[in-house]
Design a protein around this motif. Structure first.
Motif, mmCIF file in Angstrom:
data_model
loop_
_atom_site.group_PDB
_atom_site.id
_atom_site.type_symbol
_atom_site.label_atom_id
_atom_site.label_comp_id
_atom_site.label_asym_id
_atom_site.label_seq_id
_atom_site.Cartn_x
_atom_site.Cartn_y
_atom_site.Cartn_z
ATOM 1 N N GLU A 289 0.827 -1.209 0.000
ATOM 2 C CA GLU A 289 0.000 0.000 0.000
ATOM 3 C C GLU A 289 0.864 1.262 0.000
ATOM 4 O O GLU A 289 0.557 2.231 -0.703
ATOM 5 N N ALA A 290 1.957 1.247 0.781
ATOM 6 C CA ALA A 290 2.826 2.416 0.899
ATOM 7 C C ALA A 290 3.955 2.430 -0.110
ATOM 8 O O ALA A 290 4.698 3.407 -0.187
ATOM 9 N N ASP A 291 4.106 1.352 -0.878
ATOM 10 C CA ASP A 291 5.222 1.201 -1.822
ATOM 11 C C ASP A 291 6.544 1.477 -1.093
ATOM 12 O O ASP A 291 7.398 2.236 -1.571
ATOM 13 N N ALA A 292 6.707 0.820 0.054
ATOM 14 C CA ALA A 292 7.895 1.033 0.884
ATOM 15 C C ALA A 292 9.043 0.154 0.407
ATOM 16 O O ALA A 292 8.838 -0.867 -0.256
ATOM 17 N N ALA A 293 10.264 0.575 0.769
ATOM 18 C CA ALA A 293 11.448 -0.182 0.364
ATOM 19 C C ALA A 293 11.569 -1.484 1.142
ATOM 20 O O ALA A 293 11.964 -2.509 0.584
ATOM 21 N N SER A 294 11.260 -1.458 2.430
ATOM 22 C CA SER A 294 11.377 -2.658 3.249
ATOM 23 C C SER A 294 10.548 -2.490 4.512
ATOM 24 O O SER A 294 10.074 -1.392 4.835
ATOM 25 N N GLY A 295 10.398 -3.585 5.229
ATOM 26 C CA GLY A 295 9.640 -3.549 6.471
ATOM 27 C C GLY A 295 10.029 -4.677 7.387
ATOM 28 O O GLY A 295 10.506 -5.729 6.950
ATOM 29 N N VAL A 296 9.820 -4.453 8.667
ATOM 30 C CA VAL A 296 10.158 -5.428 9.707
ATOM 31 C C VAL A 296 8.971 -5.555 10.650
ATOM 32 O O VAL A 296 8.328 -4.559 10.984
ATOM 33 N N ALA A 297 8.673 -6.762 11.063
ATOM 34 C CA ALA A 297 7.686 -6.999 12.116
ATOM 35 C C ALA A 297 8.152 -8.194 12.942
ATOM 36 O O ALA A 297 8.450 -9.247 12.382
ATOM 37 N N VAL A 298 8.232 -8.000 14.253
ATOM 38 C CA VAL A 298 8.673 -9.068 15.159
ATOM 39 C C VAL A 298 7.683 -9.143 16.316
ATOM 40 O O VAL A 298 7.312 -8.120 16.884
ATOM 41 N N VAL A 299 7.260 -10.355 16.656
ATOM 42 C CA VAL A 299 6.372 -10.596 17.790
ATOM 43 C C VAL A 299 7.112 -11.461 18.806
ATOM 44 O O VAL A 299 7.668 -12.500 18.444
ATOM 45 N N MET A 300 7.118 -11.018 20.063
ATOM 46 C CA MET A 300 7.845 -11.727 21.122
ATOM 47 C C MET A 300 6.898 -12.046 22.271
ATOM 48 O O MET A 300 6.016 -11.251 22.598
ATOM 49 N N GLU A 301 7.081 -13.210 22.869
ATOM 50 C CA GLU A 301 6.309 -13.576 24.054
ATOM 51 C C GLU A 301 6.905 -12.883 25.267
ATOM 52 O O GLU A 301 8.110 -13.004 25.531
ATOM 53 N N VAL A 302 6.086 -12.157 25.997
ATOM 54 C CA VAL A 302 6.583 -11.264 27.050
ATOM 55 C C VAL A 302 7.332 -12.015 28.141
ATOM 56 O O VAL A 302 8.453 -11.647 28.518
ATOM 57 N N VAL A 586 8.486 -1.792 11.749
ATOM 58 C CA VAL A 586 9.261 -0.715 11.136
ATOM 59 C C VAL A 586 8.983 -0.715 9.639
ATOM 60 O O VAL A 586 9.112 -1.751 8.980
ATOM 61 N N ILE A 587 8.585 0.443 9.125
ATOM 62 C CA ILE A 587 8.359 0.632 7.687
ATOM 63 C C ILE A 587 9.422 1.606 7.182
ATOM 64 O O ILE A 587 9.528 2.730 7.678
ATOM 65 N N SER A 588 10.223 1.193 6.203
ATOM 66 C CA SER A 588 11.327 2.009 5.713
ATOM 67 C C SER A 588 11.046 2.562 4.321
ATOM 68 O O SER A 588 10.611 1.829 3.434
ATOM 69 N N ARG A 589 11.282 3.862 4.173
ATOM 70 C CA ARG A 589 11.215 4.573 2.888
ATOM 71 C C ARG A 589 9.893 4.379 2.156
ATOM 72 O O ARG A 589 9.870 3.955 0.990
ATOM 73 N N PRO A 590 8.761 4.702 2.802
ATOM 74 C CA PRO A 590 7.495 4.622 2.067
ATOM 75 C C PRO A 590 7.407 5.740 1.015
ATOM 76 O O PRO A 590 7.897 6.855 1.230
ATOM 77 N N ARG A 591 6.785 5.441 -0.101
ATOM 78 C CA ARG A 591 6.620 6.424 -1.176
ATOM 79 C C ARG A 591 5.216 7.003 -1.226
ATOM 80 O O ARG A 591 4.983 8.022 -1.865
ATOM 81 N N ARG A 592 4.278 6.300 -0.589
ATOM 82 C CA ARG A 592 2.895 6.771 -0.589
ATOM 83 C C ARG A 592 2.379 6.781 0.847
ATOM 84 O O ARG A 592 2.844 6.036 1.699
ATOM 85 N N GLY A 593 1.364 7.641 1.093
ATOM 86 C CA GLY A 593 0.746 7.680 2.400
ATOM 87 C C GLY A 593 1.326 8.755 3.298
ATOM 88 O O GLY A 593 2.274 9.462 2.953
ATOM 89 N N ILE A 594 0.759 8.854 4.497
ATOM 90 C CA ILE A 594 1.167 9.857 5.472
ATOM 91 C C ILE A 594 2.430 9.393 6.183
ATOM 92 O O ILE A 594 2.496 8.262 6.678
ATOM 93 N N VAL A 595 3.429 10.275 6.255
ATOM 94 C CA VAL A 595 4.693 9.937 6.919
ATOM 95 C C VAL A 595 4.472 10.045 8.424
ATOM 96 O O VAL A 595 4.683 11.093 9.041
#
Length: 740
Positions: A289-302, A586-595
């Protein structure tokens, strides 16, 4: 002397004579065998000592050199035992055009396979071989393969590739039986180079964390990990090679295993495939949707620090993303405003301020040492005077900079020491090779300047990998205990656990309980605070959920190389009242959408949190009130009794009577007593049975059992039968039934 005594004397004399004869015979036998025994001993001595070298050479000549037997590389499993990565052998095929089958005919005219066979034979010649290869491999026509093979023959190549790509063992085994090749390696020249291919059964899910291996098998017969868990646990996964020899016994060569290979151990990871799947999907949808360069998502058990999902997606072409690099662990980023939580924790712990302390941020700009620090709303007039807690809700750069300069401007070392105390830059000793390390500048470093301290306070001039930020926020959710992120739960052999890894606490308490409660409340209000006027909600408002309570912090960091490029992040935990999972996006270098960290990363966090939380909900159905107008008893088809009784018993449905001894039964609901009434259905030859309410299978079975033919129409249950039940019928008569 009496006659009796004379007889006894004669018997004793006879026994002595017989014993003497036996001893004489035994002596003669010993004398005859002694030369034989001496000869055997002499030959044994001669063979073992005098001619040892000679016979050793003879033995070696009847034995081919040891060959490696490659071990199987261990598998990698998810937390619930699903296979994520396994090894599959693959083969590159080559032709040795100097093999015996490609030699010129013998001048003596012996009938052996030679180049004439390859060029002219109808059964085993080049034409037949080219036809089979073209049909199997489909990358060349038969004529193309003929020309290709002739080219290799002219070159006399000993390593001529038959096919450019890897093949399975089944394909290799089939090609070995093709014309000419079926004459054997020494004649046909076909040989293989074995490779090992690692198959990831769930595609891109946690692919970079699992890692890859080198396809080439090393000289020692072992596969080798390239990155990720494959590299970190390579010594356990690759196993130990075995050896076998080919010995000539009775005129035939026989394989003799001298040392069995030891297969590699298996690894059970912490990855939950369900959480991993929904995490990756939520991330990729936002990246597209954002045409971003890269992204990270990590889920950890507390509580444990177990990483349940980790996704590192990078754009490889417009709209298409894949895992190419483990950004979550390797990238050393300026975190931006998520770092304000660490700065605030240090200031509260050192007594520099309290959550209720007022602070004037004015119009959202603050000049210090000739440079201007700005808030995100400076263009609309700033926040004016707010509390310290509100400076986190609204993510005010000016407020955090003023607090840190006031408390540590004359002693920046104390601030740095406070950051170390929080564990945000702790050495996490991760299981994954290539992980980055947090870098916080020190007073006295060449890069340190008067602007370093205020800029550092809101997340610039520091480099923090996303996994470190997540571990720090996880500690806030975990009552101050900083856990080492875990990727592996146990090491397995044949399904049994050899070693189990326990959760590891790196820092028992990152701050006091008072400070921790204050920070937790601030993070809650970042997401959930609603301004009565409606203009000053928390910056994490896009992450607010009606399904699960979320606490966290937004982050927006401008990338130094480009003023138009940003890293947008959100880190937090859920549910707020009883934290189960922490997460960073983390969303890196999006080209579209609100920064905006909230609009970009916060919405992804919200989707992940809601789906993970929803999947964890378990309801006690027995304690739930009956739904108004509900069906008290499920409808049961008439028909074969055993199947219906098995279902009724499984669901613990009461029936009246409890049991009917009959092959066929009819059922109807007793609405007042919440039970099923049951009655026997009679099925016998010569009488039309009652099949109303039966399914098609039971109805046809019952009618054919009576010797009747059946025409049926429709589907569902029988609603009409052409002959009423109980009426006499004749064998072979046709009955019509209608189902609906």
């Amino acid at each position: 002397m009496s006659e009796q005594e004379k007889d006894s004397a004669r018997e004793q004399a006879a026994r002595k004579a017989k014993g003497g004869q036996i001893l004489t015979r035994y002596f003669i036998i010993v004398m005859l065998l002694s030369p034989v025994a001496a000869g055997i001993l002499f030959l044994a001595f001669k063979t073992a000592i005098l001619e040892k070298t000679k016979w050793t050479k003879v033995a070696e000549s009847r034995k081919k050199p040891n060959r490696l037997v490659n071990p199987s590389r261990g598998n990698i499993y998810s937390a619930d035992g699903k296979l994520m990565a396994t090894s599959v052998p693959r083969y590159y095929l080559y032709v040795d055009f100097q093999a015996a089958g490609f030699r010129a005919p013998s001048p003596k005219g012996k009938k052996v396979v030679n180049i004439d066979t390859f060029m002219r034979s109808r059964e085993n010649g080049i034409d037949s071989l080219a036809y089979y290869l073209a049909r199997k491999l489909k990358n060349r026509t038969a004529a193309g393969y003929r020309a290709y093979l002739l080219r290799g023959l002219r070159q006399k190549s000993r390593q001529y590739p038959l096919y450019e790509y890897r093949l399975s063992y089944a394909d290799y085994k089939e090609i070995r039986e093709f014309p000419f090749f079926r004459l054997g390696r020494n004649i046909g020249g076909l040989y293989e180079r074995e490779m090992v291919q690692r198959q990831k059964l769930f595609g891109s899910l946690a692919s970079r964390t699992i890692g890859d291996i080198y396809n080439e098998i090393e000289t020692g017969g072992l596969s080798k990990g390239k990155n990720g868990l494959e590299l970190r646990y390579d010594t356990l996964l690759h196993g130990k090679p075995g050896y076998n020899s080919i010995v000539r016994v009775g005129g035939r060569w026989t394989n003799v295993v001298e040392e069995e290979p030891v297969d590699g151990l298996d690894i059970r990871t912490t990855i939950d495939l369900q959480i991993q799947d929904l995490t990756e999907k939520a991330l990729v949808d936002k990246l597209q949707e954002a045409d971003a360069a890269s992204g990270v998502a990590v889920v950890m058990e507390v509580k444990t620090g177990e990483v349940k999902a980790i996704s590192n997606m990078e754009r490889i072409r417009p709209g298409v993303y894949a895992e190419l690099r483990n950004h979550a662990l390797a990238d050393e980023l300026e975190p931006g405003s998520t770092f304000k939580i660490a700065s605030m924790m240090v200031a509260l712990e050192d007594g520099i301020c309290t959550p209720e302390s007022p602070i004037d941020v004015g119009n959202g700009t603050y000049k210090f040492n000739g440079r201007t620090i700005r808030d995100h709303n400076a263009q609309s007039g700033g926040y004016g005077t707010i509390t310290v807690a509100q400076s986190i809700w609204y993510s005010s750069n000016v407020s955090i900079a003023k607090i840190v300069l006031k408390g540590y401007g004359n002693n920046p070392r104390k601030f740095i020491d406070g950051l170390h105390r929080t564990g945000i830059d702790a050495d996490l000793n991760l299981d994954i090779a290539g992980a980055g390390h947090a870098k916080i500048r020190q007073p006295g470093d060449p890069q340190w300047s008067r602007m370093t301290l205020p800029w550092m306070s809101f997340g610039y001039e520091v480099q923090i990998p996303p996994i470190n930020t997540l571990a720090f926020f996880n500690a806030i959710a975990n009552n101050g205990r900083l856990m080492r992120p875990m990727f592996v739960k146990s090491i397995l052999k044949n399904g049994k656990e050899l070693r189990v890894y326990e959760p590891e606490v790196l820092i028992p308490e990152i701050c006091s309980k008072r400070t921790l409660r204050a920070v937790q409340e601030m993070m809650y209000n970042v997401v959930n605070y609603q301004d009565p006027v409606g203009r000053r909600d928390g910056t994490g408002k896009p992450a607010r959920s009606s399904v699960v309570s979320i606490a966290g912090k937004t982050g927006t960091a401008q990338i130094a190389a480009s003023k138009a490029a940003h890293n947008l992040s959100f880190c937090g935990y859920f549910p707020y009242e009883n934290p189960q999972y922490s997460c960073i996006v983390v969303i890196s270098r999006p080209r579209r959408g609100i920064v905006s960290g909230g609009m970009m990363a916060g919405t992804v966090f919200k989707e992940i949190a809601e789906k993970v939380y929803s999947n964890q909900i378990r309801y006690d159905l027995s304690s739930m009130k009956p739904e108004a107008g509900r069906t008290l008893m499920p409808p049961v088809k008439n028909g074969e009794s055993r199947s219906a009784q098995a279902v009724v018993k499984w669901f613990d449905i009461r029936t009246t009577p409890k049991r009917v001894d009959a092959d066929f039964s009819a059922y109807w609901r007793n609405a007042t007593r919440d039970t099923l009434n049951v009655r026997k259905l009679t099925v016998r030859e010569g009488m039309m049975p009652y099949v109303i309410g039966m399914g098609a299978r039971d109805a046809v079975y019952a009618l054919e059992r009576c010797g009747l033919r059946v025409n049926l129409a429709g589907h569902g249950r029988v609603i009409l039968q052409s002959v009423p039940s109980g009426q006499a019928v004749t064998r072979g008569q046709t009955i019509d039934i209608i189902l609906n």
